[in-house]
Motif scaffolding. Sequence first.
Motif, short mmCIF file in Angstrom:
data_model
loop_
_atom_site.label_atom_id
_atom_site.label_comp_id
_atom_site.label_asym_id
_atom_site.label_seq_id
_atom_site.Cartn_x
_atom_site.Cartn_y
_atom_site.Cartn_z
N GLU A 179 0.83 -1.20 0.00
CA GLU A 179 0.00 0.00 0.00
C GLU A 179 0.87 1.26 0.00
O GLU A 179 0.62 2.20 -0.76
CB GLU A 179 -0.92 0.00 1.22
CG GLU A 179 -1.83 1.22 1.29
CD GLU A 179 -2.76 1.16 2.48
OE1 GLU A 179 -2.94 2.22 3.13
OE2 GLU A 179 -3.29 0.08 2.76
N LEU A 180 1.90 1.27 0.84
CA LEU A 180 2.79 2.43 0.89
C LEU A 180 3.56 2.58 -0.43
O LEU A 180 3.77 3.69 -0.91
CB LEU A 180 3.76 2.29 2.06
CG LEU A 180 3.14 2.36 3.46
CD1 LEU A 180 4.18 2.01 4.52
CD2 LEU A 180 2.56 3.74 3.72
N ARG A 181 3.96 1.46 -1.00
CA ARG A 181 4.70 1.48 -2.27
C ARG A 181 3.86 2.12 -3.37
O ARG A 181 4.36 2.94 -4.15
CB ARG A 181 5.10 0.05 -2.65
CG ARG A 181 5.99 -0.04 -3.89
CD ARG A 181 6.23 -1.48 -4.28
NE ARG A 181 6.85 -2.26 -3.22
CZ ARG A 181 6.26 -3.27 -2.57
NH1 ARG A 181 5.01 -3.63 -2.88
NH2 ARG A 181 6.90 -3.92 -1.63
N GLU A 236 14.33 6.13 2.92
CA GLU A 236 15.47 6.10 3.81
C GLU A 236 15.03 6.57 5.17
O GLU A 236 14.14 7.42 5.30
CB GLU A 236 16.62 6.95 3.27
CG GLU A 236 16.26 8.38 2.97
CD GLU A 236 17.39 9.12 2.26
OE1 GLU A 236 18.46 8.52 2.06
OE2 GLU A 236 17.19 10.31 1.92
N THR A 237 15.61 5.99 6.20
CA THR A 237 15.25 6.33 7.56
C THR A 237 16.34 7.20 8.17
O THR A 237 17.52 6.83 8.13
CB THR A 237 15.06 5.07 8.41
OG1 THR A 237 14.08 4.24 7.79
CG2 THR A 237 14.58 5.42 9.81
N ARG A 238 15.96 8.35 8.68
CA ARG A 238 16.91 9.28 9.29
C ARG A 238 16.66 9.36 10.79
O ARG A 238 15.52 9.48 11.23
CB ARG A 238 16.78 10.66 8.67
CG ARG A 238 17.02 10.67 7.16
CD ARG A 238 16.75 12.05 6.56
NE ARG A 238 16.90 12.04 5.11
CZ ARG A 238 16.59 13.08 4.34
NH1 ARG A 238 16.12 14.19 4.88
NH2 ARG A 238 16.77 12.99 3.03
N ARG A 239 17.75 9.29 11.53
CA ARG A 239 17.63 9.36 12.99
C ARG A 239 17.01 10.70 13.38
O ARG A 239 17.52 11.76 13.05
CB ARG A 239 19.00 9.21 13.64
CG ARG A 239 18.96 9.12 15.16
CD ARG A 239 20.37 8.95 15.71
NE ARG A 239 20.96 7.70 15.27
CZ ARG A 239 20.77 6.52 15.86
NH1 ARG A 239 19.97 6.43 16.91
NH2 ARG A 239 21.36 5.44 15.40
N GLY A 240 15.88 10.62 14.06
CA GLY A 240 15.19 11.83 14.49
C GLY A 240 14.41 12.51 13.39
O GLY A 240 13.75 13.52 13.64
N GLY A 241 14.47 11.98 12.16
CA GLY A 241 13.80 12.65 11.04
C GLY A 241 12.71 11.81 10.40
O GLY A 241 12.12 12.22 9.40
N GLY A 242 12.46 10.62 10.94
CA GLY A 242 11.42 9.78 10.39
C GLY A 242 11.85 9.06 9.12
O GLY A 242 13.03 8.93 8.82
N MET A 301 25.23 5.57 -1.99
CA MET A 301 24.02 4.93 -2.49
C MET A 301 23.05 4.62 -1.37
O MET A 301 23.45 4.37 -0.24
CB MET A 301 24.40 3.64 -3.24
CG MET A 301 25.23 3.86 -4.48
SD MET A 301 25.75 2.31 -5.24
CE MET A 301 24.14 1.56 -5.60
N ALA A 302 21.78 4.60 -1.71
CA ALA A 302 20.75 4.16 -0.78
C ALA A 302 20.72 2.64 -0.74
O ALA A 302 21.14 1.96 -1.68
CB ALA A 302 19.38 4.69 -1.21
N ALA A 303 20.22 2.12 0.37
CA ALA A 303 20.11 0.67 0.50
C ALA A 303 19.16 0.11 -0.54
O ALA A 303 18.18 0.75 -0.92
CB ALA A 303 19.61 0.32 1.90
N GLY A 304 19.48 -1.08 -1.04
CA GLY A 304 18.59 -1.77 -1.96
C GLY A 304 18.75 -1.41 -3.42
O GLY A 304 18.05 -1.97 -4.26
N GLY A 354 14.78 -1.61 1.62
CA GLY A 354 15.56 -2.55 0.85
C GLY A 354 15.36 -2.41 -0.64
O GLY A 354 16.22 -2.80 -1.43
N GLU A 355 14.23 -1.83 -1.05
CA GLU A 355 13.95 -1.58 -2.47
C GLU A 355 14.48 -0.23 -2.92
O GLU A 355 14.34 0.14 -4.09
CB GLU A 355 12.43 -1.64 -2.72
CG GLU A 355 11.84 -3.01 -2.46
CD GLU A 355 10.32 -2.99 -2.47
OE1 GLU A 355 9.73 -1.95 -2.88
OE2 GLU A 355 9.70 -3.99 -2.07
#
Length: 260
Positions: A13-15, A60-66, A219-222, A55-56
């Motif tokens: 759904e998020l994708r 990206e997840t940022r500490r304190g930034g969601g 690079m981003a993960a995935g 992973g795709e």
Amino acid sequence: MPDRPAYHRIAEELRERIRDGGYPPGSRLPTMSVLSATHGVSGIVIRQAIALLRGEGLVETRRGGGTIVRVRPPARRVAMDRYKVETVQGETAGGTPPPVPATSFTHDQRISWQEYRLERAYSQVRATEELAGLFELPVATMLLRRRFVFYARGEPQQISVNYLPWDFVADTPVADPGREPWPGGTPAQLAHLGHPATRVEESVRSRMPTPEESETLRMAAGVPVFAITRRMLSDGRVLEVCREIVIPADRVILDYSIDL
């Protein structure tokens, strides 16, 4: 058929929301607590769904930034005829300097010579069995190894590790790292040495990056990479092997055309 796990359904759904613009690049996804309440699941399930998207290479997840939807750089189109830029530069190598220094990389990136930066590391190595086969030379033949990291507008865009026969480049400007970046790149260097490239061969595969490649190219993960093996020949002799050119797959489209 049993239902798919909840985290798979939430990730899907998020994708879809990301792909249809509901969550545009650079925007934040709802917080873990909001997503948990919306879908009636635990925080663990939401973290699993976010991990799938990360992973795709979608977020990206940022500490304190969601959790942020990744801003994807525009893909640049790369075609085999890009080497014509370097051929023109090479034709001037024995005479006057080219009026506008360029390489296939600056052409691809649409940047000026002043916006171009190149990190390099040179060393002498002996040909492995694989390299010897690509060069059609005996194993353990001495080679010049050159590792380059190409930057455009301050950002690393690709890694290239290429090899040239040492007996061909020893005691020439081509073996001097201080001469880089060289207008026209390797084709112009071969022309400078009196052996202009008459054929370029490339084979392309995709793979996941090594940790070092991922870190170097930021690079981003995935995200996978294109790994291109190239040979440059002059009248049938292999004078350069690039093993490999590494480019993040979300930053480039490879165009190939064949005249029939």
